[in-house]
Design a protein around this motif. Sequence first.
Motif, mmCIF file in Angstrom:
data_model
loop_
_atom_site.group_PDB
_atom_site.id
_atom_site.type_symbol
_atom_site.label_atom_id
_atom_site.label_comp_id
_atom_site.label_asym_id
_atom_site.label_seq_id
_atom_site.Cartn_x
_atom_site.Cartn_y
_atom_site.Cartn_z
ATOM 1 N N GLY A 48 1.562 -0.880 4.771
ATOM 2 C CA GLY A 48 2.493 -1.351 3.748
ATOM 3 C C GLY A 48 2.040 -0.949 2.358
ATOM 4 N N THR A 103 2.584 -1.962 -1.635
ATOM 5 C CA THR A 103 3.103 -3.034 -2.482
ATOM 6 C C THR A 103 3.511 -2.489 -3.846
ATOM 7 N N SER A 140 6.387 -5.669 -0.342
ATOM 8 C CA SER A 140 5.643 -4.745 0.510
ATOM 9 C C SER A 140 6.634 -3.859 1.250
#
Length: 356
Positions: free
Chosen positions: A194, A196, A218
Amino acid sequence: MKIEDADSQVLLSRSARNRAERRKKKRTQGIVASIVAVLLVAILGAGYVLFDLQRQFNTKSNTVSLGFSDSEQQARPVKSPDDTSMNVLLLGVDHADGDAGESAALTRAVSQRSDSMMLVHIPEDRSQVYVMSMVRDMYVNIPGYGKNKLNAAISLGGVPLLLQTVENLFNSKIDHIVMVDFEGFKELSSALGGVTVENEIPFTANDTDYYYPTGQISLEGDRALRFVRERKSFTNGDYQRVANQRKFISAAANQLLSTETLTNPVKLYKIVDEVSPYLTFDEGFDAATLVGLGMQLKNVDTENMAMFTMPTAGSATSPDGQSIELPSEHAVEQIGQALVNDSMAEYLRDNPPEEP
């Protein structure tokens, strides 16, 4: 002591503390950067790991051969041998259409266009990285084809023609080409667990139920891919899309350079293994060159890279009925001079960018 004097002492004390905190933060950033550099050398310089990562990268990534004729090469802008600054054309391309398999590196005309174009300038002192997004609908002269949208150059003559178009626009030499298939954003986000980003405009991606609220979000997999592709949800269309693309790239760079990533050979290998197939470089830009450049840029704060959109002169309609963006001739001239003179910092100081 008078109240005014007491207040002054408090303000002076607070100012001193702030200065000390800033000095401490600056020292800490320097220490962190040094640690990251050491870790990078330790990981990539560890014999088999270095060899295997570079082999994996060079084997799985793609190479584009520009293949200029002698006359085309001679027509390109000349760069001084003493000029060690670097200009890189960074392209985001969607290979989702049918002829992707025929020409993955886009060395010739193909039935697609580039969705994202950024000109990256790295100064001689390697103190900063300047990333300038160029609006794909900007109406420019394409060598041999006349006026058209900037992103039409790839559909007319592949990456070589796009490079010629950008070089002619700014009268400045492009040193390297890097192309990222948009699927690569998806794979990179997944390999990193992920990415962010700070999202400023809430939106739902067109024809999906993917909602992106404001604040820190995310992005991973398909949601990351739609975030960097989306433009129909915004009143300013492409301008917001390129801003979101820069935001994603900056956030991904921060996570790539984090100690958590650099100290994890398994994670590094996964990133190289899964993302490399979606990357294309010119023949002179291999893994060893990239590692060397990375070491030169070790002190650049990726959170404060200079990222902006090239100014335009407004919207219009072309003679054949296309909706286009007009280039700002003044901005083109100034940016061209900044590239040649390695004075991008001065250009941005005198022309603060207006972001969407």
